[in-house]
Enzyme design. Sequence first.
Site, PDB file in Angstrom:
ATOM      1  N   TYR A  39     103.193  89.469   6.143  1.00 18.51           N
ATOM      2  CA  TYR A  39     104.188  90.458   6.564  1.00 18.51           C
ATOM      3  C   TYR A  39     104.689  91.247   5.363  1.00 18.51           C
ATOM      4  O   TYR A  39     104.704  90.743   4.251  1.00 18.51           O
ATOM      5  CB  TYR A  39     105.396  89.768   7.221  1.00 18.51           C
ATOM      6  CG  TYR A  39     105.037  88.753   8.266  1.00 18.51           C
ATOM      7  CD1 TYR A  39     104.452  89.127   9.474  1.00 18.51           C
ATOM      8  CD2 TYR A  39     105.279  87.394   8.051  1.00 18.51           C
ATOM      9  CE1 TYR A  39     104.112  88.183  10.432  1.00 18.51           C
ATOM     10  CE2 TYR A  39     104.946  86.446   9.006  1.00 18.51           C
ATOM     11  CZ  TYR A  39     104.365  86.848  10.193  1.00 18.51           C
ATOM     12  OH  TYR A  39     104.035  85.915  11.136  1.00 18.51           O
ATOM     13  N   HIS A 116     104.588  91.717  18.319  1.00 16.61           N
ATOM     14  CA  HIS A 116     103.227  91.198  18.232  1.00 16.61           C
ATOM     15  C   HIS A 116     102.644  90.996  19.626  1.00 16.61           C
ATOM     16  O   HIS A 116     101.501  91.375  19.893  1.00 16.61           O
ATOM     17  CB  HIS A 116     103.243  89.887  17.437  1.00 16.61           C
ATOM     18  CG  HIS A 116     101.891  89.344  17.127  1.00 16.61           C
ATOM     19  ND1 HIS A 116     101.714  88.281  16.307  1.00 16.61           N
ATOM     20  CD2 HIS A 116     100.646  89.703  17.512  1.00 16.61           C
ATOM     21  CE1 HIS A 116     100.419  88.001  16.195  1.00 16.61           C
ATOM     22  NE2 HIS A 116      99.758  88.853  16.930  1.00 16.61           N
ATOM     23  N   LYS A 136     100.652  85.407  22.497  1.00 17.21           N
ATOM     24  CA  LYS A 136     101.779  84.589  22.061  1.00 17.21           C
ATOM     25  C   LYS A 136     103.052  85.315  22.462  1.00 17.21           C
ATOM     26  O   LYS A 136     103.007  86.492  22.797  1.00 17.21           O
ATOM     27  CB  LYS A 136     101.747  84.326  20.554  1.00 17.21           C
ATOM     28  CG  LYS A 136     101.584  85.569  19.710  1.00 17.21           C
ATOM     29  CD  LYS A 136     101.641  85.307  18.217  1.00 17.21           C
ATOM     30  CE  LYS A 136     100.517  84.464  17.742  1.00 17.21           C
ATOM     31  NZ  LYS A 136     100.534  84.205  16.321  1.00 17.21           N
ATOM     32  N   CYS A 138     105.672  85.834  20.544  1.00 15.52           N
ATOM     33  CA  CYS A 138     106.263  86.447  19.360  1.00 15.52           C
ATOM     34  C   CYS A 138     106.460  87.952  19.578  1.00 15.52           C
ATOM     35  O   CYS A 138     105.520  88.623  19.985  1.00 15.52           O
ATOM     36  CB  CYS A 138     105.323  86.181  18.185  1.00 15.52           C
ATOM     37  SG  CYS A 138     105.694  87.060  16.678  1.00 15.52           S
TER      38      CYS A 138
END
Length: 147
Positions: A39, A116, A136, A138
């Site tokens: 990140y 995401h 996911k 996220c």
Amino acid sequence: MRKIDYIIIHCSATREGHILTPEALDLEHRRRGFRMTGYHYYIRRDGTTVSTRPLELVGAHVQGYNKHSIGICYEGGLDAQGCPKDTRTPEQRTALRLLVARLLRRFRGNVRICGHRDLSPDLNGNGVLEPWEWVKECPCFDVATEL
């Protein structure tokens, strides 16, 4: 400078009551084979925003989207039992809004802000990304409605 088309929000998948320092995050990513944290920014629970990867470098946070994106991760994202939950503190919410606004001023144009999970494949091809299609959860909140 790279062309930026996406600002992608992530969570660190850290349980409530647990700490994940920027150093521990970096070590975790290096163990996965990255040169450094994938990140570009990491937002701690107290709202401290840490630059973890130079913006000039392509990130390592969403396969297929890294070349033209900036990755922002917040510390948290899981409840005490390890289930997905929006655990952002008020300080993190403020820091995230300020960082995204700053990046949008710098990278003018058609920049999409998303989570995401919002880049998961549309498995049934109906043009709508439904929760059951998420690879996911996220970042554990709806980025589009909040940012």
